[in-house]
Design an enzyme around this catalytic site. Structure first.
Site, PDB file in Angstrom:
ATOM      1  N   ALA A 277       0.862  -1.181   0.000  1.00  0.00           N
ATOM      2  CA  ALA A 277       0.000   0.000   0.000  1.00  0.00           C
ATOM      3  C   ALA A 277       0.897   1.228   0.000  1.00  0.00           C
ATOM      4  O   ALA A 277       2.093   1.125   0.289  1.00  0.00           O
ATOM      5  CB  ALA A 277      -0.888   0.001   1.230  1.00  0.00           C
ATOM      6  N   GLU A 313      -0.956   3.120   6.799  1.00  0.00           N
ATOM      7  CA  GLU A 313      -0.935   4.214   5.822  1.00  0.00           C
ATOM      8  C   GLU A 313      -1.547   5.485   6.404  1.00  0.00           C
ATOM      9  O   GLU A 313      -1.074   6.590   6.137  1.00  0.00           O
ATOM     10  CB  GLU A 313      -1.633   3.801   4.524  1.00  0.00           C
TER      11      GLU A 313
HETATM   12  N1  BES Z   1       5.634   3.786   1.864  1.00  0.00           N
HETATM   13  C1  BES Z   1       5.354   2.415   1.847  1.00  0.00           C
HETATM   14  C2  BES Z   1       5.219   1.845   0.449  1.00  0.00           C
HETATM   15  C3  BES Z   1       6.518   1.725  -0.287  1.00  0.00           C
HETATM   16  C4  BES Z   1       7.394   0.735   0.051  1.00  0.00           C
HETATM   17  C5  BES Z   1       6.841   2.563  -1.313  1.00  0.00           C
HETATM   18  C6  BES Z   1       8.585   0.634  -0.615  1.00  0.00           C
HETATM   19  C7  BES Z   1       8.031   2.471  -1.990  1.00  0.00           C
HETATM   20  C8  BES Z   1       8.926   1.492  -1.632  1.00  0.00           C
HETATM   21  C9  BES Z   1       4.071   2.089   2.612  1.00  0.00           C
HETATM   22  O1  BES Z   1       3.763   2.954   3.646  1.00  0.00           O
HETATM   23  C10 BES Z   1       4.288   0.750   3.226  1.00  0.00           C
HETATM   24  O2  BES Z   1       5.008   0.656   4.187  1.00  0.00           O
HETATM   25  N2  BES Z   1       3.714  -0.288   2.628  1.00  0.00           N
HETATM   26  C11 BES Z   1       3.921  -1.642   3.047  1.00  0.00           C
HETATM   27  C12 BES Z   1       2.702  -2.199   3.674  1.00  0.00           C
HETATM   28  C13 BES Z   1       2.670  -1.815   5.111  1.00  0.00           C
HETATM   29  C14 BES Z   1       1.374  -2.043   5.756  1.00  0.00           C
HETATM   30  C15 BES Z   1       3.727  -2.523   5.906  1.00  0.00           C
HETATM   31  C16 BES Z   1       4.268  -2.442   1.828  1.00  0.00           C
HETATM   32  O3  BES Z   1       3.997  -1.938   0.734  1.00  0.00           O
HETATM   33  O4  BES Z   1       4.789  -3.537   1.963  1.00  0.00           O
HETATM   34 ZN    ZN Z   2       4.857   2.701   5.359  1.00  0.00          ZN
END
Ligand code: BES
Ligand code: ZN
Length: 856
Positions: A277, A313
């Site tokens: 996400a 998020e």
């Molecule tokens: N900011 C991240 C998404 C992201 C991850 C963008 C790596 C670019 C590179 C987001 O907030 C996030 O942490 N997403 C996780 C899921 C979360 C619930 C642990 C993910 O995408 O795995």
């Molecule tokens: Zn994150």
């Protein structure tokens, strides 16, 4: 700051007026952008980021956007550094200027930048493909959509306009404020100015999607409209997300004491998504499986996961979006803190889920990597985009969140919270360094937060605290915990500096007597005077510390049999003991003894997941020689337990929903363990009868599918495949897909591997292949497939998913296979994942070594 990847800070953007004409049918899009900047000194060149864009016209206006004062510019690209330089043939004075660019971009094929995602609908003929265009800009992909100053520190206001077919939905970070109907069935939609924010948070979503009616959440500054945006046909899967998000918005406003910084919240389900996400302000994008869910048919972990992701998020809207890291070295704090908050918010949402106990599983995974020589400090210097992307790993998320939790517990929840509020208020709309947070927490607590935390984040690894009972109390000492012996330093010593380890220790000098609490910062060996020998010590109460504990003498048994210890404490005791076993410090007999004690007393599903992991690990590592002995142990520990549990569940007395849910979840874990590695014949027969029943509880159904899949006949496998194709929720789709690869039949296995390159979405295929690589019997075949199709995988899959796919090698414990894998990976470059792959390899060799020892 001599980093060639960084833009000079002599040109400061303050406002982007961005207009985009996406073409959902074509392979490219048109755009125009006007960027208001402040030139801090005279210049004739301006450098900004752009990648895979063609610029058609460029000019610079001085003193605002005065059309009469156009200074034509030429654009020169530097694809290496992902930049474009605008040059003018006169000197521009210091002061305000506006950069005007018209350009064409291409949709990206790897799910970053501006890309297309496709889906078919169940409510039309089911074969027409529908397309949406969507963005994913973090870390450094905004530059693929519009020329910009693509670094988090260059915050600006964004005014966005989209021209799209009038019948499709188009959304962005803020609310729609103007809609003009144009000729040719097009509409021109303008969105409200955003708050000042970083480029990586900009979002666009355009396509034939539907939306729930907005739910008005009572916010501090008035109602916040909250919607879920979803592909048609999923309207019935949105309610849970709305409920979680509503609670979360209220929880975060209360926790942070700052109003939600946007003007609306959209939660968008995107069929093709590289990550889990993404926290775009006001326009949060998700994989479908992490947002759209039916609480009636989903398992407990699936529901917890959805709640966690939404909370994660939303936590970023303040921590990350309102206050942002100055540069990518700070990304760990952004993600670690959001992960910590995600658990806190889910815990507040449903205390009965006991999510801090399940967090034990995440922490255990972080320990497992951090016990390797190839671990890294949580925070490190980041230069290039690839290095930024490589930061998103288990050490950033899980170890990072664990040390934040350790600090919160040490300072006390309320002190910690007020420090966070102060930090966010001080830095709202600006950027920070990690130390700014420590300083804020230090100011409210009076504790040496900066000194403590810097040692935890700037050094890899973690301590093992050894606890010994003495004549007068107890003695504590620490050393670095490692699976394999520490390489000696040049002078022959192996001493490592101690970690200032915050500990809240509880001790007893009389069995079952009262306990005494001690709050210490352990550095060098230390004695605690209790006026007599300690008979029981809890050195990591609540399991919140990021250190291993070695309880010597009778202290381990004393703790294991203490009826007042909590589930997470038993979890940690088991996990520490397992780690000691891997490090050759605990014998297999000691480990089995502990398992017997815990299996008797524990009913928490998360603890049982860990027990199940340990038993499966023993089974795998023990090889054929120990297989029957292990299966007998699994039977001994689980059969009675499952029968007893089912009896209790039949009883008419109405338990609370929460207790029933937990009992059902535990039953699923026991069932899967017995029917899977336990190879229990009776359970396998039951699985055949149960898997198609939609009326049984979801965790049992999922367990039955898993059990059946491992020994499915050709006919049954075909039915599982059909169930995958016809699945009615994203969770079910994933469940059947993972089941398909569990087959023990090489031909079916090969067939599923082919699917991974054809019909399976590229967002899911890497996870399928990870399972293939670590398959108990057919892992060899899985690895052959991956290594022989390598270049195809690299081309097709999002680059960030390759290191995750290779995680499958960690459980390889056969010397010859390990050698083949190591030889292949030594010759293969994995950008943005070099170190993670090193860790997988080192962990693989630990598996090989432990297996050898156990089989000897
Ligand atoms: N900011 C991240 C998404 C992201 C991850 C963008 C790596 C670019 C590179 C987001 O907030 C996030 O942490 N997403 C996780 C899921 C979360 C619930 C642990 C993910 O995408 O795995
Ligand atoms: Zn994150």
């Amino acid at each position: 700051m001599n980093n060639p990847n960084r833009l000079p800070n002599t040109v400061l953007p303050s406002r982007y007026t961005l207009e985009i004409w996406p073409d959902l049918e074509g392979s490219s899009f048109e755009g125009s952008v006007a960027i208001q900047v402040d030139l801090t000194q005279r210049c004739s060149q301006i450098v900004l980021n752009a990648l895979d864009l063609t610029i058609h016209s460029a000019w610079i206006g001085l003193g605002g956007t005065d059309e009469h004062n156009r200074i034509p510019a030429t654009a020169t690209f530097d694809p290496e550094l992902e930049r474009v330089t605008l040059s003018v043939d006169q000197e521009l004075p210091a002061g305000s200027a506006t950069l005007h660019l018209r350009y064409t971009g291409i949709y990206n094929a790897q799910l970053v930048g501006f890309y297309k995602s496709t889906f078919t609908r169940t409510d039309d003929d089911g074969s027409t493909e529908h397309t949406l265009a969507v963005t994913q800009f973090e870390s450094t992909h905004a530059r693929r959509c519009f020329p910009c100053f693509d670094e988090p520190a260059f915050k600006a206001v964004f005014s966005i306009t989209l021209t799209v077919p009038e019948d499709v939905l188009a959304i962005s970070n803020s609310a729609e404020v103007l809609r003009e109907d144009l000729d040719g069935g097009l509409a021109r939609i303008t969105f409200a100015d955003t708050m000042v924010m970083s480029t990586y948070l900009v979002a666009l979503v355009i396509g034939p999607l539907e939306q729930t009616p907005p739910r008005m959440v009572a916010g501090m500054n008035g109602p916040i409209p909250l919607r879920v945006i979803y592909p048609p046909g999923s309207a019935h899967l949105c309610e849970f997300a709305l409920e979680v998000a509503e609670a979360a918005l209220k929880f975060f406003e209360g926790f942070y004491e700052i109003a939600y910084p946007g003007d609306k919240v959209d939660l968008v389900a995107v069929p093709d998504f590289a990550f889990g996400a993404m926290e775009n302000l006001g326009c949060i994008t998700f994989r479908e499986v992490l947002l759209l869910i039916d609480p009636e048919t989903a398992t407990q972990p699936e529901l917890h996961r959805v709640a966690d992701v939404i909370n994660h998020e939303l936590a970023h809207m303040w921590f990350g979006d309102l206050v942002t890291m100055e540069w990518w070295n700070g990304i760990w704090l952004n993600e670690a803190f959001a992960t910590f908050m995600e658990v806190s918010a889910t815990d507040a949402f449903r205390p009965d889920w006991q999510v801090w106990t399940s967090f034990g599983l995440a922490r255990a995974a972080a320990f497992d990597t951090d016990a390797l020589q190839s671990t890294r400090p949580i925070e490190f210097d980041v230069q290039s985009p690839a290095e930024a992307e490589a930061m998103f790993d288990i050490l950033t998320y899980q170890k990072g969140a664990s040390v934040v939790r350790m600090l919160e517990q040490y300072l006390g929840g309320e002190v910690f919270r007020s420090g966070i509020t102060a930090y966010l208020q001080q830095h709202a709309c600006a950027v920070t360094e990690t130390a700014d947070l420590w300083d804020a927490l230090e100011a409210v607590s009076g504790e040496p937060v900066r000194r403590i935390m810097e040692s935890w984040i700037f050094r890899g690894g973690h301590p093992l605290v050894t606890v010994e009972s003495t004549e007068t109390g107890l003695r504590l000492r620490q050393e670095r915990f490692s699976y394999q012996a520490e390489p000696l330093k040049e002078d022959g010593s192996s001493e490592v500096a101690p970690w200032p380890t915050p500990m809240l220790i509880s001790t007893k000098t009389v069995a079952e007597g009262p306990s005494t609490e001690h709050r210490i910062l352990l550095e060098h060996a230390q004695e605690i005077d209790l006026g007599g020998p300690a008979v029981e010590v809890q050195a990591n109460p609540g399991g919140n510390g990021f250190f291993r504990v070695n309880l010597t003498g009778s202290l381990r048994t004393a703790l294991a049999t203490d009826p007042t210890a909590s589930s997470i404490e038993f979890f940690v005791l088991l996990d520490d003991t397992w780690a000691g076993f891997l490090a050759n410090q605990v014998s297999v007999e000691e480990l089995e003894d502990l398992l017997r004690v815990l299996c008797e007393s524990e009913a928490d599903p998360a603890v049982w997941r860990r027990i199940s992991g340990v038993l499966s690990g023993l089974q795998r590592l023990g090889g054929a020689g120990r297989a029957s002995r292990n299966r007998a142990l699994i039977q001994e520990l689980c059969s009675q337990r499952l029968a007893g549990l089912e009896e209790v569940m039949q009883a008419p007395q109405v338990d609370s929903d929460a207790m029933r849910e937990r009992a059902e979840e535990l039953r699923g874990v026991l069932f899967a363990l017995l029917g899977g590695v336990g190879q229990d014949a009776e359970v396998r027969v039951r699985a055949r009868n149960l898997w198609q029943l939609k009326t049984i509880d979801p965790s049992l159904r999922e367990a039955a599918i898993e059990v059946l899949a491992a020994s499915a006949t050709v006919d049954e496998h075909a039915k599982l495949e059909q169930a995958w194709r016809e699945s009615s929720t994203p969770q079910e789709e994933l469940c059947f897909l993972s089941a398909l690869i569990e087959t023990d039949n090489p031909e079916q296995f090969a067939y599923v591997l082919e699917l991974a390159l054809t019909e399976v979405r590229t967002q899911n295929a890497p996870f399928l292949l990870r399972r293939a690589i670590s398959h108990n019997d057919l892992g060899d075949q899985g690895w052959d497939f991956v290594s022989s199709h390598w270049s195809e995988l690299v081309e097709k899959f999002p680059s960030s998913s390759l290191p995750r796919m290779l995680e499958g090698i960690r459980s390889i414990d056969d010397q010859a296979r390990a050698e083949r894998v190591a030889a292949f990976l030594a010759e293969t470059k994995i950008p943005a994942g070099e170190l993670v792959v090193q860790q997988h390899l080192e962990r693989m060799w630990v598996s090989v070594e432990v297996a050898e020892r156990l089989r000897a």
